[in-house]
Design a protein around this motif. Sequence first.
Motif, PDB file in Angstrom:
ATOM      1  N   HIS A   9       0.823  -1.207   0.000  1.00  0.00           N
ATOM      2  CA  HIS A   9       0.000   0.000   0.000  1.00  0.00           C
ATOM      3  C   HIS A   9       0.863   1.265   0.000  1.00  0.00           C
ATOM      4  O   HIS A   9       0.517   2.257  -0.652  1.00  0.00           O
ATOM      5  N   VAL A  10       1.988   1.236   0.710  1.00  0.00           N
ATOM      6  CA  VAL A  10       2.891   2.388   0.725  1.00  0.00           C
ATOM      7  C   VAL A  10       3.445   2.628  -0.680  1.00  0.00           C
ATOM      8  O   VAL A  10       3.471   3.766  -1.178  1.00  0.00           O
ATOM      9  N   ALA A  62       2.152   1.616  -3.521  1.00  0.00           N
ATOM     10  CA  ALA A  62       1.054   2.023  -4.404  1.00  0.00           C
ATOM     11  C   ALA A  62       0.721   3.500  -4.215  1.00  0.00           C
ATOM     12  O   ALA A  62       0.443   4.210  -5.189  1.00  0.00           O
ATOM     13  N   ASP A  63       0.775   3.990  -2.967  1.00  0.00           N
ATOM     14  CA  ASP A  63       0.515   5.404  -2.709  1.00  0.00           C
ATOM     15  C   ASP A  63       1.621   6.281  -3.295  1.00  0.00           C
ATOM     16  O   ASP A  63       1.357   7.328  -3.882  1.00  0.00           O
ATOM     17  N   ARG A  64       2.899   5.862  -3.129  1.00  0.00           N
ATOM     18  CA  ARG A  64       4.015   6.662  -3.649  1.00  0.00           C
ATOM     19  C   ARG A  64       4.009   6.719  -5.174  1.00  0.00           C
ATOM     20  O   ARG A  64       4.344   7.736  -5.760  1.00  0.00           O
ATOM     21  N   ASP A 109       1.342   6.240  -6.958  1.00  0.00           N
ATOM     22  CA  ASP A 109      -0.004   6.650  -7.349  1.00  0.00           C
ATOM     23  C   ASP A 109      -0.628   5.647  -8.326  1.00  0.00           C
ATOM     24  O   ASP A 109      -1.117   6.002  -9.403  1.00  0.00           O
ATOM     25  N   PRO A 143      -3.364   2.867  -7.789  1.00  0.00           N
ATOM     26  CA  PRO A 143      -4.320   2.200  -6.911  1.00  0.00           C
ATOM     27  C   PRO A 143      -4.551   0.730  -7.269  1.00  0.00           C
ATOM     28  O   PRO A 143      -4.902  -0.078  -6.404  1.00  0.00           O
ATOM     29  N   ALA A 168      -2.383  -1.621  -5.140  1.00  0.00           N
ATOM     30  CA  ALA A 168      -2.925  -1.899  -3.802  1.00  0.00           C
ATOM     31  C   ALA A 168      -4.060  -2.924  -3.893  1.00  0.00           C
ATOM     32  O   ALA A 168      -4.143  -3.854  -3.074  1.00  0.00           O
ATOM     33  N   ASP A 200      -4.132  -6.644  -2.221  1.00  0.00           N
ATOM     34  CA  ASP A 200      -5.241  -7.097  -1.370  1.00  0.00           C
ATOM     35  C   ASP A 200      -5.825  -8.414  -1.874  1.00  0.00           C
ATOM     36  O   ASP A 200      -6.074  -9.338  -1.095  1.00  0.00           O
TER      37      ASP A 200
END
Length: 129
Positions: free
Chosen positions: A5-6, A8-10, A12, A14, A17, A21
């Motif tokens: 998730h980190v 994927a956030d950096r 950008d 989604p 992530a 999951d």
Amino acid sequence: MVAAHVVADRLDVPRLAASADAAYIHGMNLALLVCGVAALASALLVMTLLPDSRGPDSLESGSREPGSRRGEDKSTRGGPAGDADTDTDRVAGREREAVRESATARETATAGETEGDAGVAPAPADAGQ
């Protein structure tokens, strides 16, 4: 999971992530499925390989008195072989009696030693050498 998730956030992204999951859920489902199959296989092995300690008549659903054990009818209770629980109780009673007798004998022997040795200091461990 957190690292995916980190990242994927950096980046950008989604979908990364969501993919992480989905991979986690799939792995947990697979692990639980394998554990369930192993538990079922173990139960089947125990059922087929281990002996039944209740005896061969335990699976019959014959008439039972209130308070009687499962599979036990009036004709098997108090039979010539005796009740296994009663035999176990007899053995346990004999063992308890033997322990009481040995404890009483030890107490008597200890009491006799302390009365006769009053005022005498114990000998050192290496006195005879």
